[in-house]
Write a protein that holds these residues in place. Structure first.
Motif, PDB file in Angstrom:
ATOM      1  N   TRP A  44      -2.347   4.923  -0.779  1.00 12.94           N
ATOM      2  CA  TRP A  44      -1.522   4.745   0.435  1.00 12.94           C
ATOM      3  C   TRP A  44      -2.457   4.758   1.656  1.00 12.94           C
ATOM      4  O   TRP A  44      -3.315   5.643   1.748  1.00 12.94           O
ATOM      5  CB  TRP A  44      -0.493   5.870   0.545  1.00 12.94           C
ATOM      6  N   TYR A 102       2.764  -0.465  -0.192  1.00 15.92           N
ATOM      7  CA  TYR A 102       1.442  -0.260   0.407  1.00 15.92           C
ATOM      8  C   TYR A 102       0.775  -1.589   0.787  1.00 15.92           C
ATOM      9  O   TYR A 102      -0.232  -1.598   1.496  1.00 15.92           O
ATOM     10  CB  TYR A 102       0.502   0.513  -0.535  1.00 15.92           C
ATOM     11  N   HIS A 124      10.535   4.362  -5.521  1.00 13.89           N
ATOM     12  CA  HIS A 124       9.724   5.026  -4.488  1.00 13.89           C
ATOM     13  C   HIS A 124      10.511   6.099  -3.733  1.00 13.89           C
ATOM     14  O   HIS A 124      10.007   7.187  -3.465  1.00 13.89           O
ATOM     15  CB  HIS A 124       9.183   3.967  -3.515  1.00 13.89           C
ATOM     16  N   TRP A 125      11.761   5.771  -3.361  1.00 17.67           N
ATOM     17  CA  TRP A 125      12.630   6.719  -2.655  1.00 17.67           C
ATOM     18  C   TRP A 125      14.061   6.522  -3.154  1.00 17.67           C
ATOM     19  O   TRP A 125      14.435   5.385  -3.483  1.00 17.67           O
ATOM     20  CB  TRP A 125      12.616   6.453  -1.135  1.00 17.67           C
ATOM     21  N   ASN A 185      10.150  11.256  -4.695  1.00 15.21           N
ATOM     22  CA  ASN A 185      10.884  11.790  -3.540  1.00 15.21           C
ATOM     23  C   ASN A 185      12.321  12.160  -3.887  1.00 15.21           C
ATOM     24  O   ASN A 185      13.226  12.056  -3.055  1.00 15.21           O
ATOM     25  CB  ASN A 185      10.859  10.780  -2.375  1.00 15.21           C
ATOM     26  N   CYS A 215       5.496  13.485   4.412  1.00 14.69           N
ATOM     27  CA  CYS A 215       6.458  12.379   4.319  1.00 14.69           C
ATOM     28  C   CYS A 215       7.884  12.890   4.465  1.00 14.69           C
ATOM     29  O   CYS A 215       8.460  13.401   3.503  1.00 14.69           O
ATOM     30  CB  CYS A 215       6.297  11.645   2.987  1.00 14.69           C
ATOM     31  N   TRP A 228      12.620   7.857   8.906  1.00 14.12           N
ATOM     32  CA  TRP A 228      12.627   6.393   8.962  1.00 14.12           C
ATOM     33  C   TRP A 228      13.620   5.753   7.996  1.00 14.12           C
ATOM     34  O   TRP A 228      13.804   4.557   7.986  1.00 14.12           O
ATOM     35  CB  TRP A 228      11.212   5.877   8.651  1.00 14.12           C
TER      36      TRP A 228
HETATM   37  O1  LIG Z   1       4.090   6.495  -0.437  1.00 16.06           O
HETATM   38  C1  LIG Z   1       4.049   6.629   0.754  1.00 16.06           C
HETATM   39  C2  LIG Z   1       5.167   7.107   1.553  1.00 16.06           C
HETATM   40  O2  LIG Z   1       6.353   7.127   0.831  1.00 16.06           O
HETATM   41  C3  LIG Z   1       5.330   6.254   2.774  1.00 16.06           C
HETATM   42  O3  LIG Z   1       5.516   4.935   2.391  1.00 16.06           O
HETATM   43  C4  LIG Z   1       6.486   6.699   3.607  1.00 16.06           C
HETATM   44  O4  LIG Z   1       6.441   8.057   3.772  1.00 16.06           O
HETATM   45  C5  LIG Z   1       6.578   6.012   4.949  1.00 16.06           C
HETATM   46  O5  LIG Z   1       5.776   4.946   5.062  1.00 16.06           O
HETATM   47  C6  LIG Z   1       6.281   6.910   6.086  1.00 16.06           C
HETATM   48  O6  LIG Z   1       5.588   6.508   6.985  1.00 16.06           O
HETATM   49  O7  LIG Z   1       6.771   8.028   6.092  1.00 16.06           O
END
Ligand SMILES: O=C[C@H](O)[C@@H](O)[C@@H](O)[C@H](O)C(=O)O
Ligand SMILES: NC(=O)C1=CN([C@@H]2O[C@H](COP(=O)(O)OP(=O)(O)OC[C@H]3O[C@@H](n4cnc5c(N)ncnc54)[C@H](OP(=O)(O)O)[C@@H]3O)[C@@H](O)[C@H]2O)C=CC1
Length: 322
Positions: free
Chosen positions: A51, A79, A135-136, A177, A307, A311
């Motif tokens: 990342w 990414y 991812h989320w 997450n 994190c 957002w």
């Molecule tokens: O894997 C990386 C993270 O999930 C990232 O993608 C997020 O946390 C997001 O971009 C942020 O800025 O908070």
């Protein structure tokens, strides 16, 4: 009372003697250690994170890490660097089957899981990934990233991801997450036939999440710790307990943080694009933290989370124990 001069020279002597003290030799081989997942597959305990690894640096970092001995690479569609990661793997000359490759489905792709994996495989120049993560737990509308789909959620996304198993495109599926509440929703839904192999979550001594880790373990879900060094400009590097422990052991604070995670039972994926740091982060064999040292790090009082979910259109925040 001792004079300031005498105290200073005593401190210097103590520091010198701790450096000269022979470190107890352990046979630990953390760099080669693996954890067995609920599918029987073995995930390497240490991998390279990517990342924020930018263009023109991540390709070389991946190649260098694989030649150093790393056998686990963590990336994500979000990414924007999968193509470079793929080139780094190719350039390394390390056979694909020796490498554990993880990538992740991006939030605006939840209704397009098949397309998502195909896009990642194409960029990565590979036929399969070892681990595909959601991812989320947030299904974002690609036409308006501030909105969550009204007719979709992560349970439906998981149902789609389950269809990938058996296609040959993914060896394992997992989540990232996910807090306890969302894992309960997922695991209790009748459509959930496959227990996630992994939950990738933020884990470092200032965000240790003991209840969430214990919950993962109780369900047979392996935890992977992200931001395991505390991420960019880590506040942990100013922590006196960590710094003095690292100095006393003749290790870097980063090596101590990685050993802490691995000894507590999760895989760690430190990110670096610097050769020296990629090297040093892998030099974690032949020594260990004692139980007492682990407890000291467990007890660090400060808290921060790298994190959050500000957002995201839906709030999925999990802190220490949610
Ligand atoms: O894997 C990386 C993270 O999930 C990232 O993608 C997020 O946390 C997001 O971009 C942020 O800025 O908070
Ligand atoms: N699933 C998810 O939502 C998330 C997953 N991740 C994954 O986890 C990986 C690791 O997390 P990340 O947030 O990147 O942070 P890390 O905790 O791995 O820290 C990375 C930072 O530490 C620096 N660094 C690395 N090694 C050293 C060292 N030995 N000495 C000093 N500084 C060092 C790096 O700089 P430099 O490169 O200059 O060495 C970078 O600034 C990510 O790269 C990604 O793959 C991360 C966040 C969220």
């Amino acid at each position: 009372m001792a004079s300031a001069k005498a105290t200073a020279s005593l401190q210097r002597l103590n520091s010198l003697s701790s450096k000269l003290m022979p470190t107890k030799a352990y046979s630990s081989q953390f760099s080669r250690k693996t954890y067995t997942l609920n599918t029987g597959d073995k995930i390497p305990a240490i991998g390279l994170g990517t990342w924020q690894s930018g263009p023109n640096e991540v390709e070389k970092a991946v190649e260098f890490a694989l030649n150093k001995g790393y056998r686990h690479i963590d990336t994500a569609l979000a990414y924007g660097n999968e193509a470079e990661v793929g080139r780094g793997i190719k350039n390394s000359g390390v056979p694909r089957e020796e490498i554990w490759l993880t990538t992740k489905l991006d939030n605006p792709w939840h209704k397009r899981v098949q397309e998502g994996i195909d896009s990642s495989l194409k960029s990565l120049q590979t036929d399969y990934v070892d681990l595909y993560l959601m991812h989320w737990p947030s299904s974002t509308d690609p036409d308006d990233l501030k909105k969550h789909y009204p007719d979709w959620d992560f349970v439906k996304t998981w149902a789609e991801m389950q269809k990938l198993v058996g296609t040959g495109k993914v060896k394992n599926i997992g989540v990232s997450n996910f807090g306890i509440k969302n894992l309960e929703i997922l695991l209790n839904d009748p459509s959930c036939k496959i227990v996630p192999a992994v939950n990738q979550i933020e884990l470092h001594p200032n965000n240790p999440s003991p209840k969430l880790v214990a919950y993962n373990t109780s369900k047979g879900i392996h935890s992977t710790g992200y931001s395991c060094l505390g991420s960019t400009n880590s506040p942990l590097y100013k922590d006196e307990t960590l710094l003095s422990m690292a100095e006393a052991k003749g290790k870097t604070p980063q090596q101590v943080l990685l050993a802490w995670g691995i000894q507590k039972g999760w895989s760690v994926i430190p990110k670096s694009v610097s050769k020296g740091r990629i090297d040093a982060n892998y030099e974690i064999d032949g020594w260990e933290l004692t139980d007492e040292e682990i407890k000291k790090l467990d007890a660090l009082p400060d808290r921060f989370k790298v994190c959050g979910d500000a957002w995201l259109p839906v709030k999925v925040f999990f802190g220490d124990d949610e």
